[in-house]
Enzyme design. Sequence first.
Site, short mmCIF file in Angstrom:
data_model
loop_
_atom_site.label_atom_id
_atom_site.label_comp_id
_atom_site.label_asym_id
_atom_site.label_seq_id
_atom_site.Cartn_x
_atom_site.Cartn_y
_atom_site.Cartn_z
N THR A 121 91.79 -75.47 -6.41
CA THR A 121 91.07 -76.70 -6.09
C THR A 121 89.81 -76.72 -6.94
O THR A 121 88.94 -75.87 -6.77
CB THR A 121 90.72 -76.77 -4.59
N LYS A 136 93.89 -83.83 -3.40
CA LYS A 136 93.58 -82.60 -2.65
C LYS A 136 92.19 -82.67 -2.03
O LYS A 136 91.97 -82.23 -0.89
CB LYS A 136 93.70 -81.37 -3.57
N LYS A 175 87.04 -95.99 24.18
CA LYS A 175 86.83 -95.62 25.59
C LYS A 175 86.63 -94.10 25.71
O LYS A 175 85.66 -93.63 26.34
CB LYS A 175 88.01 -96.05 26.45
#
Length: 279
Positions: A92, A167, A243
């Site tokens: 990466t 990625k 909620k």
Amino acid sequence: MSAVGFIGLGQMGAPMASHLVEHPGGLVVCDARAEASEELASKGAKAVATPADVAASADVISVMVLDDDQVRGENGIAGTAKPGTVVAIHSTIRTGTAEQLSEHVAGRDISIVDAPVSGGFMGAHAGTLAVLVGGPDAAVERCREPFGRWAKLLVHFGPTGAGTRAKLARNLLHFVAFTAAGEAQQLADAAGLDLAKLAEVVRYSDGITGGPAAIMFRNSVERLELTDPLYEVLAHVRTLGEKDLSLALELGETLGVALPLARLALERFAAGLGVPNEA
């Protein structure tokens, strides 16, 4: 069939490369630590001393090293790579690095493919990784057979660089979710709950619903039209989510636990779904 090469035999690279030992053309491996190659060599891989030696023997080369500096350091393989070689970067890295390396070898008939992986060391050992690929069509096709030995999903996102951008988006979701998990644990701990039991429920229910990917079925981030078939579904999700986030924030205030991610999520939840906040 020519040999495949693998450079970088760390926590991810070693198990990925192990699935290539029986590749018909053979496997050539290299790591800065000579001992890292020994186990694969004992199983039939050819261990060499330098990345340039890998490039001299293999025509599809995987690179799985730590960061951009190490990826750029492996660029020495261009000096011995034969025309037609495909270099696949699994690390990466920064956006732009793969494109820059591609420009560096332009005109030499060497293709750079950025192919980061997802699935962790568990997927690497099991051969079930996902690989997010950017690169020329022909080069990506050359990678499918060797990649298929350690990955179960290959998605081609576009030209060189697209795999890295995909990625980074995927890991943004991954690590923001980890941060949210930490915040949820803070709330649960303050409420006197067993964190291990909570984790058991999260893993079980996410296995059924798909976790955050459960809402990632639109191919646009634009706001939905009222006539869109998904509008009512996602408006209902918005109602439930707003909620429950409000109730969690109320509990946090009662217990004195700050929940900044939950507060931000409440503000942006509807927009992320493509619907307006509930009036």
